[in-house]
Design a protein around this motif. Sequence first.
Motif, PDB file in Angstrom:
ATOM      1  N   GLY A  45      64.569 -50.074   5.799  1.00 57.57           N
ATOM      2  CA  GLY A  45      63.344 -50.660   5.501  1.00 57.57           C
ATOM      3  C   GLY A  45      63.560 -51.353   3.933  1.00 57.57           C
ATOM      4  N   GLU A  46      62.293 -51.994   3.695  1.00 59.82           N
ATOM      5  CA  GLU A  46      62.533 -52.722   2.279  1.00 59.82           C
ATOM      6  C   GLU A  46      61.147 -53.023   1.693  1.00 59.82           C
ATOM      7  OE1 GLU A  46      64.450 -56.511   2.208  1.00 59.82           O
ATOM      8  OE2 GLU A  46      63.115 -57.398   3.628  1.00 59.82           O
ATOM      9  N   CYS A  47      61.151 -52.772   0.286  1.00 59.58           N
ATOM     10  CA  CYS A  47      59.874 -53.452  -0.288  1.00 59.58           C
ATOM     11  C   CYS A  47      60.024 -54.768  -0.987  1.00 59.58           C
ATOM     12  CB  CYS A  47      59.270 -52.178  -1.484  1.00 59.58           C
ATOM     13  SG  CYS A  47      58.129 -52.618  -2.460  1.00 59.58           S
ATOM     14  N   ILE A  48      59.109 -55.431  -0.624  1.00 56.65           N
ATOM     15  CA  ILE A  48      59.083 -56.913  -1.489  1.00 56.65           C
ATOM     16  C   ILE A  48      58.201 -57.094  -2.294  1.00 56.65           C
ATOM     17  CG2 ILE A  48      59.094 -59.338  -0.760  1.00 56.65           C
ATOM     18  CD1 ILE A  48      60.078 -58.776   1.979  1.00 56.65           C
ATOM     19  N   VAL A  49      58.469 -57.313  -3.669  1.00 56.09           N
ATOM     20  CA  VAL A  49      57.351 -57.500  -4.676  1.00 56.09           C
ATOM     21  C   VAL A  49      57.488 -59.170  -4.987  1.00 56.09           C
ATOM     22  CG1 VAL A  49      56.786 -56.979  -6.845  1.00 56.09           C
ATOM     23  CG2 VAL A  49      57.975 -55.364  -5.451  1.00 56.09           C
ATOM     24  N   LYS A  50      56.253 -59.508  -5.174  1.00 57.63           N
ATOM     25  CA  LYS A  50      56.242 -60.811  -5.313  1.00 57.63           C
ATOM     26  C   LYS A  50      54.718 -61.298  -6.097  1.00 57.63           C
ATOM     27  CE  LYS A  50      54.915 -61.892  -0.556  1.00 57.63           C
ATOM     28  NZ  LYS A  50      55.288 -62.270   0.642  1.00 57.63           N
ATOM     29  N   ASN A  51      54.727 -62.748  -6.480  1.00 61.11           N
ATOM     30  CA  ASN A  51      53.469 -62.993  -7.048  1.00 61.11           C
ATOM     31  C   ASN A  51      52.537 -63.523  -5.730  1.00 61.11           C
ATOM     32  OD1 ASN A  51      53.763 -63.491  -9.812  1.00 61.11           O
ATOM     33  ND2 ASN A  51      55.306 -65.153  -9.265  1.00 61.11           N
ATOM     34  N   SER A  52      51.384 -62.848  -6.022  1.00 57.78           N
ATOM     35  CA  SER A  52      50.490 -63.297  -4.970  1.00 57.78           C
ATOM     36  C   SER A  52      49.928 -64.684  -4.795  1.00 57.78           C
ATOM     37  CB  SER A  52      49.157 -62.182  -5.036  1.00 57.78           C
ATOM     38  OG  SER A  52      48.384 -62.547  -4.017  1.00 57.78           O
ATOM     39  N   GLN A  53      49.442 -64.954  -3.703  1.00 59.64           N
ATOM     40  CA  GLN A  53      48.746 -66.357  -3.689  1.00 59.64           C
ATOM     41  C   GLN A  53      47.699 -66.489  -4.277  1.00 59.64           C
ATOM     42  OE1 GLN A  53      48.399 -67.737   0.443  1.00 59.64           O
ATOM     43  NE2 GLN A  53      50.697 -67.992   0.561  1.00 59.64           N
ATOM     44  N   GLU A  54      47.034 -65.193  -4.858  1.00 61.91           N
ATOM     45  CA  GLU A  54      45.889 -65.034  -5.695  1.00 61.91           C
ATOM     46  C   GLU A  54      46.106 -64.989  -7.101  1.00 61.91           C
ATOM     47  OE1 GLU A  54      42.070 -62.225  -6.052  1.00 61.91           O
ATOM     48  OE2 GLU A  54      43.098 -62.411  -4.112  1.00 61.91           O
ATOM     49  N   ASP A  55      46.048 -65.831  -7.969  1.00 64.56           N
ATOM     50  CA  ASP A  55      46.311 -65.794  -9.275  1.00 64.56           C
ATOM     51  C   ASP A  55      45.783 -64.381  -9.874  1.00 64.56           C
ATOM     52  OD1 ASP A  55      47.549 -68.148  -9.398  1.00 64.56           O
ATOM     53  OD2 ASP A  55      45.641 -69.155 -10.196  1.00 64.56           O
ATOM     54  N   GLY A  56      47.089 -63.968 -10.845  1.00 59.71           N
ATOM     55  CA  GLY A  56      46.700 -62.601 -11.467  1.00 59.71           C
ATOM     56  C   GLY A  56      47.146 -61.606 -10.654  1.00 59.71           C
ATOM     57  N   PHE A  57      47.564 -61.438  -9.780  1.00 57.60           N
ATOM     58  CA  PHE A  57      48.127 -60.218  -8.598  1.00 57.60           C
ATOM     59  C   PHE A  57      49.545 -60.368  -8.292  1.00 57.60           C
ATOM     60  CE2 PHE A  57      43.530 -60.777  -8.535  1.00 57.60           C
ATOM     61  CZ  PHE A  57      43.181 -59.298  -8.432  1.00 57.60           C
TER      62      PHE A  57
END
Length: 112
Positions: A45-57
């Motif tokens: 498996g994997e964990c993906i970390v990214k900017n959310s489409q919601e600003d500030g998250f």
Amino acid sequence: MESIQFCIDSKRKRYSLEAYLEMVGKYTDNIILQAEDAGLDYVGGECIVKNSQEDGFFDFDICMYFEEGANHFVRKEMSRKISSGKFSKSAIAQISMGELRFMVDKPEGRDV
């Protein structure tokens, strides 16, 4: 200078990316162990970390695969949206550069 920033972030209860990924790792270890106790074999498996489409998250998305019998796979997914204010300046800079992917390894010290 980096150690001073670490102290400031710690006092403000802000996570480094590494510290937060350690917590994610403990969570995924528990999920894997529970699944193995239920008769599933962890495949990866994997964990993906990214900017959310919601600003500030930021989005933390985990996807793990288990095998249940011959050629029957089970996919387990978890997602969490976390305020960027919970992270250190260094973590924010790392995540803001683009999507990050981390492998979810099987917990050490247990053969099932």
